[in-house]
Structures are given as C-alpha cells and as structure tokens.
Design a protein around this motif. Structure first.
Motif, PDB file in Angstrom:
ATOM      1  N   VAL A  45       0.821  -1.222   0.000  1.00  0.00           N
ATOM      2  CA  VAL A  45       0.000   0.000   0.000  1.00  0.00           C
ATOM      3  C   VAL A  45       0.851   1.268   0.000  1.00  0.00           C
ATOM      4  N   ALA A  46       2.166   1.120  -0.096  1.00  0.00           N
ATOM      5  CA  ALA A  46       3.057   2.274  -0.082  1.00  0.00           C
ATOM      6  C   ALA A  46       4.218   2.032  -1.037  1.00  0.00           C
ATOM      7  N   CYS A  59       2.301   6.386   1.563  1.00  0.00           N
ATOM      8  CA  CYS A  59       1.161   5.476   1.563  1.00  0.00           C
ATOM      9  C   CYS A  59       0.076   5.978   0.619  1.00  0.00           C
ATOM     10  N   ASN A  60      -0.526   5.041  -0.131  1.00  0.00           N
ATOM     11  CA  ASN A  60      -1.655   5.318  -1.013  1.00  0.00           C
ATOM     12  C   ASN A  60      -2.896   4.681  -0.395  1.00  0.00           C
ATOM     13  N   VAL A 276       1.464  10.022   4.303  1.00  0.00           N
ATOM     14  CA  VAL A 276       0.285   9.558   3.571  1.00  0.00           C
ATOM     15  C   VAL A 276      -0.108  10.673   2.629  1.00  0.00           C
ATOM     16  N   ILE A 316       1.793  -0.203   8.411  1.00  0.00           N
ATOM     17  CA  ILE A 316       2.542  -0.559   7.209  1.00  0.00           C
ATOM     18  C   ILE A 316       3.876  -1.155   7.626  1.00  0.00           C
ATOM     19  N   LEU A 321       6.336  -2.886   2.814  1.00  0.00           N
ATOM     20  CA  LEU A 321       5.386  -1.811   2.520  1.00  0.00           C
ATOM     21  C   LEU A 321       3.964  -2.326   2.336  1.00  0.00           C
ATOM     22  N   GLY A 323       0.269  -3.291   3.999  1.00  0.00           N
ATOM     23  CA  GLY A 323      -0.424  -2.676   5.121  1.00  0.00           C
ATOM     24  C   GLY A 323      -1.911  -2.925   5.111  1.00  0.00           C
TER      25      GLY A 323
END
Length: 549
Positions: A45-46, A59-60, A276, A316, A321, A323
């Motif tokens: 997620v990152a 982070c997305n 983020v 995370i 990475l 999460g």
C-alpha cells in the motif's frame, strides 16, 4: 488449550498480573490458526519516493482493502497489569505515563504533581510541585526518566527551563533553554550533557529543533520558518522514540499533507521518513508514528469540543510496505479495542495504558458479558481480576515491552459479533471526509461554540449555590446547524466535578442533568465554519458544572 497465568503478591500488597502470552493468546483468539491472515498477506500500500535526495515511504490509501484486528500480544511481550499504590498521596489520574525498567512516572494534569512509582507500583515520591516556584510547574508536556544517571527531566508548557530532579525527588539546577518551548519534546544525553529539543514553533520562532549543552548554549539548530504556525495550542508535537532515532511529528488541526521526520544530529536536519498522500482539499486530522518494524497512522473523522474521537488506524510494514487498516485488540484482557495506538500507547519501546479502576471494571464487565466463546479458565481469570478491583483503588497500569526482530505479524479476523463487525467496518473505511456542507459531519476548521459560556452559565444556572464539596459535572454533545440552532442535544457523560467518579449517562442527579440540558438548549451558539469561514453543520460539546466554574 488451558490458560497458564500467575498472580504474584508484591510488597505493599500491590498485585501484578503477569499473563503468559502464548497460552493465553491461544485460548483467547487462536490467532495462529492456519486460516488467519498475516500482514504479509495484505497488499503493498506504499512506495518509496524521492524527496530531494531522501527516500520517503508514501502510503496510497486507495490500495488498502481491509480492516483487521492486531492482537496486542503480537507486538508486546512481558505484559503486566500493575495496580498502583492506593495511598492517598499516591493517587493519580489517567493522563500521560512513562515506564522504564524500574520506574513508573505519572503526570495527572495541572492540579496534581508528577508522581514516581517503582516497577511494582509502590509509590516513591512526588517530583516537583504545582505552582510558580523554582521547582514548580503548572502544566507539563513531556518527560524523561534516566534511571542510569539518577535523573528525571520535566518540560512544562511555555518553558524557558528544563526542570531536573533526582529519583528521590530532590530539585537539581535546571537546564536553561535558548528559546521558549510552547509545547516541546526532548531527549537528554546526561553523560554527554547534550539536550535535543523539538517544539511547536509559533510564527516568528527561530528554531524548530535544536541541540544545546546544559548551560543553554546552542550547538546547532534548524530553521523554524517552513514549519511555523499561528499561536494555537490545539496543535501538538510528538516524539515517541520507539527506535534509535529522535522522531519528530507535528499534528496540525488546520490539516495538510505532512511528514514524520527523524532528526539527524550528524547532518543537523530533519530527514523525511513517512507520509500519507491525501488527495483533494478535504484532509482528515491525522498523526503519524512508528514502531521498530512498522509505520502507523491514524485519521480522525470526528472532533467534539477540541477532543478527538477514536480514529481510523493503519499499519505498514517498513520492509515490504504491505499494510492494512487495523484495530489494536487487547487479547490479554478479553479482546477489548485499544484506542489511539499511534501516538498514545507506545513510547520508548514500551506499550502503556493507564486506566481508572471504574473504567477497568466496565471493560471487564463488557468482556465477560461477551464471553460465550472464552474457555472456562479465561473466564475465571477475568472474573478474579474483576472482583479484585475496588472503585477506591488507584489506577491500573497495563504495560509491556515491544517485541523486536519478529516477522510475519499475524492478524485476526474481527472476533466480535456480526453486528459489531458491521459497525466497525462501516467506521474503518478509507477516510474521505464529507464534502457536502449539509452532511452531519462536515469537518469544521473552527468548531461551533457558545460565546461567553462560562459567564452565561454562572448567571443562569439554577444551582449556582450547589455544595462545592460535592461538585458535579454533566457532559453534553450538541449538533449545531449552520444558523447556530442546536438540533440534537444529548448527555454523553458526567460525574463528580473532577470526573473521578464517571458515568456515561450524566451526573447521577436527575435535576442537575435536566438543568444542564436546559442551559444548553437556551444558549446562543456560533456555528462551526470551514476554512473559508462558511458556516457548516457540526458537533460540539460542553461541560456544565455544579456549582458553575
């Protein structure tokens, strides 16, 4: 599997419950079952992105798919429940707490001095006093217990000196600060006589982070201009120091994209580590933190009278990475959800939670009422703990050391009832704050309030002559329309005026609860506003005190 636990009677008759994590966890959550996921099963997620010459984890939120439970025992070992000394002079409140190998320090707010206990909960001494004298303070913001060098350091709000004491409570010469610290965090290297300080830098401040010696002489500093903000004490500054780094994070209520930093003394700069990326203008109030192996964040979707309600949390893995959104579950104590894990539960590589005995009883009652799937041994342990607690006890401290070097953080499918799962899932969605100004919660830039509330209350309160020795308080939550009209007023708490005897339904006296409702119903409100000062429909909350303050 049965439960193995031990209950040790320590000197002073303080009880320390030390639960053996492996067997209790197997009985309580069976988290090691084959079907339960691990963080390695979650999506990435990152990504690493360049910011100048630095690589930052970004982070997305759109990539996060699930909300899962993380058992506390996956992060913490040597878990203990410590009953603090019940002597009158030892009593504390549930405020900030610092735990080391052999000491416990508790600060209870601006009416009670900082108090020092040994590792078994025995009261040792107060540290300093409330007041204006040379060894006194009115509000503390940060502390450090350096047991190796027999020192305790305390930093008050708006400090010009870092206060210094020994572990017997004796006042030692303070360390002068070259700049004022409206709110500040620090780390003292006692042997090298070097202090690292990071502050909430108001507009016009010269430095955001600096190093100095014990005489107040600057060694090096970082310009505050890029970080400066208006003089608003609702903003916060954090340094959890759960790694070898001096981490530094500013929580801004005027929300914006921001970053968790590490201060590098060798380079004299703040190195960006984690962020983020929020898209659009509606950014939730949020904070970032870290554990040795993980970055964490929380996002606040509701604020009442300046008080943040429990946030949505994410975690995370620093290496993979990967999460997820998560709930931190106290599987040592009936799977209760632990609020605010990012900035309020982990510090100096330890977990801590300081609980009022009444709140602990309520939590145990709740756990036992939902114990259909608990083994008999666990029910017996929780019942024994519940029955040992008295409302007259001092607070109870939950604490343990952070695990290090562990791989494959195991998660739990939400272990609560289906209804509660649905409720949690509805709360723990990716945060996209409402853009509709007519929604129930449009995140206000300024919260609704009652101008002149204190004087209004003193003038109009029918019970202004209520006995001060038996003071009461009622907490009300109000939905305020865009025109300032209160449309929904509810009692959400109350108790004694110092809130040592709390209730979720009011102060316990019907006439006072009704008077509190009347006072708020007849008050004139100023509505909340967005950043452009447009009125928005929003919540606020007020305390009504008897007698008025």
């Amino acid at each position: 599997m049965g439960i193995t636990s031990k209950i040790n009677i320590m000197k002073g008759q303080h009880i320390i419950y030390s639960f053996l994590a492996a067997s209790l966890l197997a009985a309580c959550s069976n988290h090691n079952s084959f079907n339960n996921p691990s963080l390695s099963d979650c999506p990435q997620v990152a990504t690493w992105q360049l910011a100048g010459n630095d690589s930052v984890v970004v982070c997305n939120l759109s990539l996060i798919k699930d909300t899962l439970d993380i058992p506390l025992s996956q992060l913490v070992e040597n878990f203990q429940i410590i009953k603090l000394d019940p002597k009158d002079e030892a009593l504390v409140k549930s405020y900030f707490t610092h735990v080391t190998d052999n000491y416990i320090g508790v600060y209870s707010g601006n009416t009670i001095p900082y108090k020092l206990f040994d590792k078994e909960g025995n009261f040792l001494c107060p540290i300093g006093n409330i007041g204006q004298g040379p060894n006194e303070y009115n509000n503390l913001y940060y502390d450090q217990i350096d047991e190796k060098n027999n020192r305790i350091y305390l930093l008050p709000w708006n400090a010009r000196n870092l206060l210094v004491y020994d572990l017997e409570g004796n006042y030692l010469p303070p360390i002068p600060l070259p700049y004022p610290a409206p709110k500040g965090v620090f780390h003292v290297d006692t042997e090298k006589e070097i202090v690292t300080v990071g502050i909430l830098a108001f507009t016009g401040a010269r430095s955001i982070v600096w190093q100095q010696d014990f005489q107040g002489n600057l060694i090096q500093e970082i310009d505050a201009s890029p970080f400066a903000m208006p003089g608003d004490y609702s903003n916060e500054v954090y340094s959890t120091q759960n790694t070898d780094a001096f981490d530094f994070y500013l929580l801004r209520w005027a929300t914006m994209n921001d970053t968790l930093y590490h201060y590098s003394a060798t380079q004299n700069r703040l190195i960006p580590k984690f962020t983020v990326q929020f898209n659009g203008e509606n950014i939730p109030i949020h904070s970032f933190g870290e554990l040795p192996d993980y970055y964490m964040a929380d996002m606040i979707t509701e604020v009442i009278n300046g008080q943040a309600m429990p946030p949505i949390n994410l975690i995370i893995d620093k290496k993979s990475l990967k999460g997820t959104y998560f709930n931190l579950i106290n599987d040592f104590l009936g799977n209760a959800i632990i609020s605010f894990p990012t900035t309020m539960r982990f510090r100096n590589r330890r977990f801590y939670m300081n609980m009022d005995p009444g709140d602990l009883q309520d939590q145990l009652d709740k756990a036992l009422s939902e114990s259909d799937e608990y083994p008999d041994d666990l029910i017996r342990e929780l019942t024994e703990l519940r029955n040992s607690i008295s409302p007259d006890d001092n607070n109870y401290l939950f604490t343990g050391k952070l695990k290090t070097g562990h791989e494959g953080l195991s998660l739990m499918e939400p272990s609560l009832s289906k209804t509660k799962q649905e409720r949690l899932q509805s709360v723990n969605k990716p945060v996209v704050p409402a853009t509709d100004a007519d929604s129930i919660w449009s995140m206000p830039y300024h919260t609704a309030d009652i101008p002149g509330w204190l004087s209004y209350n003193r003038k109009n309160n029918k019970y202004k002559d209520w006995d001060k020795t038996d003071g009461k308080a009622v907490l009300l939550k109000i939905l305020v329309e865009k025109d300032g009209t209160p449309s929904d007023i509810r009692i959400i708490g109350g108790g004694n005026s110092d809130l040592t005897n709390k209730s979720k339904t009011g102060c316990g006296i019907k006439e006072l609860d009704e008077e509190a409702l009347r006072l708020v119903r007849e008050a004139q409100f100023t509505p909340g506003t967005d950043k452009e000062k447009n009125p928005v429909r929003s919540y606020t909350a007020v305390f009504v005190y008897f007698p008025p303050k």
